[in-house]
Scaffold this motif. Structure first.
Motif, PDB file in Angstrom:
ATOM      1  N   GLY A  77       0.829  -1.198   0.000  1.00 22.43           N
ATOM      2  CA  GLY A  77       0.000   0.000   0.000  1.00 22.43           C
ATOM      3  C   GLY A  77       0.863   1.246   0.000  1.00 22.43           C
ATOM      4  O   GLY A  77       2.086   1.190  -0.222  1.00 22.43           O
ATOM      5  N   GLU A  78       0.198   2.364   0.246  1.00 15.84           N
ATOM      6  CA  GLU A  78       0.856   3.661   0.069  1.00 15.84           C
ATOM      7  C   GLU A  78       1.652   4.092   1.308  1.00 15.84           C
ATOM      8  O   GLU A  78       2.868   4.215   1.270  1.00 15.84           O
ATOM      9  N   ALA A  79       0.946   4.300   2.387  1.00 15.85           N
ATOM     10  CA  ALA A  79       1.570   4.839   3.599  1.00 15.85           C
ATOM     11  C   ALA A  79       0.606   4.648   4.758  1.00 15.85           C
ATOM     12  O   ALA A  79      -0.608   4.556   4.545  1.00 15.85           O
ATOM     13  N   PRO A  80       1.115   4.627   5.980  1.00 16.40           N
ATOM     14  CA  PRO A  80       0.206   4.492   7.125  1.00 16.40           C
ATOM     15  C   PRO A  80      -0.747   5.682   7.223  1.00 16.40           C
ATOM     16  O   PRO A  80      -0.383   6.810   6.877  1.00 16.40           O
ATOM     17  N   GLY A  81      -1.963   5.401   7.671  1.00 19.78           N
ATOM     18  CA  GLY A  81      -2.905   6.466   8.005  1.00 19.78           C
ATOM     19  C   GLY A  81      -2.899   6.667   9.514  1.00 19.78           C
ATOM     20  O   GLY A  81      -2.003   6.170  10.223  1.00 19.78           O
ATOM     21  N   GLU A 141      -3.084   3.406  11.627  1.00 26.02           N
ATOM     22  CA  GLU A 141      -1.857   2.616  11.494  1.00 26.02           C
ATOM     23  C   GLU A 141      -0.730   3.282  12.286  1.00 26.02           C
ATOM     24  O   GLU A 141       0.077   2.614  12.939  1.00 26.02           O
ATOM     25  N   PRO A 177       0.211  -2.069   9.500  1.00 30.38           N
ATOM     26  CA  PRO A 177      -0.422  -1.571   8.268  1.00 30.38           C
ATOM     27  C   PRO A 177      -1.865  -2.024   8.141  1.00 30.38           C
ATOM     28  O   PRO A 177      -2.235  -3.106   8.610  1.00 30.38           O
ATOM     29  N   PHE A 178      -2.650  -1.202   7.499  1.00 32.66           N
ATOM     30  CA  PHE A 178      -4.037  -1.543   7.133  1.00 32.66           C
ATOM     31  C   PHE A 178      -4.838  -2.105   8.306  1.00 32.66           C
ATOM     32  O   PHE A 178      -5.338  -3.236   8.253  1.00 32.66           O
ATOM     33  N   ASN A 208       3.993  -1.053   3.234  1.00 36.73           N
ATOM     34  CA  ASN A 208       3.676   0.190   2.535  1.00 36.73           C
ATOM     35  C   ASN A 208       4.922   0.762   1.870  1.00 36.73           C
ATOM     36  O   ASN A 208       6.048   0.477   2.294  1.00 36.73           O
ATOM     37  N   HIS A 257      -7.177   1.004  -4.378  1.00 30.10           N
ATOM     38  CA  HIS A 257      -6.946   1.097  -2.937  1.00 30.10           C
ATOM     39  C   HIS A 257      -8.274   0.869  -2.218  1.00 30.10           C
ATOM     40  O   HIS A 257      -9.302   1.400  -2.635  1.00 30.10           O
TER      41      HIS A 257
END
Ligand code: URA
Length: 244
Positions: free
Chosen positions: A95-99, A102, A108-109, A135, A211
């Motif tokens: 994936g892209e990056a932690p939110g 996360e 992650p996720f 990520n 995504h």
């Protein structure tokens, strides 16, 4: 896969399974099963990796990520999000990056998008615990903005080493940003889907899909994501049965 099993999987993804047999989407799904991926081997490509992680084992890599301060976003993170899952996984998800969630939990996720990702993986017969998830960026960008090119470059060595250590037979990339970063392209997602790409350094087969956060906003596209997952499974079974 028999129809009952497929229906159960599609329900897990939140895709209604009561569609008439001749609906357009079912035709699309049917088409996907006919796509025969052509497994190619790439020449190694010169991706700029800003420092050398290639000698590190899992623990060394994790420690390097934890103490990383190469970018300014290291100052705003709660913690790094290294990656998680089966270190010998046949599938790796990128994936892209932690939110925000996360960043809080260090995994992650794990937010809402993560729940949908879990269902997508379950739907294709690869439950979360069987795959490895990482990520492009290991730190959360402030306000979940897109990763900057220098941030992605700074993190690239970590991701490449993760790919090397896991040695997956398939990489499933979720979202345009992750796909463009991993594949070093500016192609839009629509042009990247339903094609078998090759990861630049490792040469691993890569399949791109939406995504899960996007799919939460655009649930109608879950059907296309299902198409992508079927394609990914096809690429995986070809690659796994090819000597390499
Ligand atoms: N979105 C991502 O791309 N990665 C995460 O870990 C969470 C949300």
């Amino acid at each position: 896969m028999d129809a009952q099993v497929r229906n159960r999987y599609m329900q897990a993804m939140g895709i209604p399974v009561w569609m008439p047999k001749d609906s357009r989407v079912q035709e699309e799904v049917g088409e996907v099963q006919e796509v025969v991926p052509d497994i190619k081997r790439p020449p190694p490509s010169p991706i700029p990796v800003s420092f050398d992680c290639s000698y590190m084992d899992w623990q060394q890599l994790r420690t390097a990520v934890q103490s990383c301060a190469r970018c300014d976003i290291s100052k705003t993170r709660t913690q790094t999000v290294f990656g998680a899952g089966n270190q010998q996984a046949p599938w790796m998800v990128i994936g892209e990056a932690p939110g925000a969630e996360e960043d809080r939990q260090g995994e992650p996720f794990v937010g809402k998008a993560g729940q949908l990702l879990n269902n997508m993986l379950l739907a294709i017969g690869m439950p979360r615990e069987t795959v490895y998830i990482a990520n492009v960026l290991k730190c959360r960008p402030p306000n979940n903005r897109d990763p900057k090119p220098d941030e992605a470059a700074n993190c690239r060595g970590y991701l490449e080493r993760q790919i090397e250590l896991v040695n997956p037979s398939l990489i499933l990339v979720v979202g345009r940003i992750a796909a463009q970063n991993l594949l070093q392209t500016t192609e839009p997602l629509a042009r990247l889907r339903l094609k078998q790409h090759l990861a630049p350094l490792s040469g691993k087969p890569v399949v791109v899909t939406y995504h899960p956060a996007y799919l939460l906003r655009q649930p109608a596209d879950k059907r296309k994501a299902w198409q992508d997952l079927l394609f990914a499974r096809e690429v995986f079974s070809q690659y796994a049965s090819t000597p390499h």
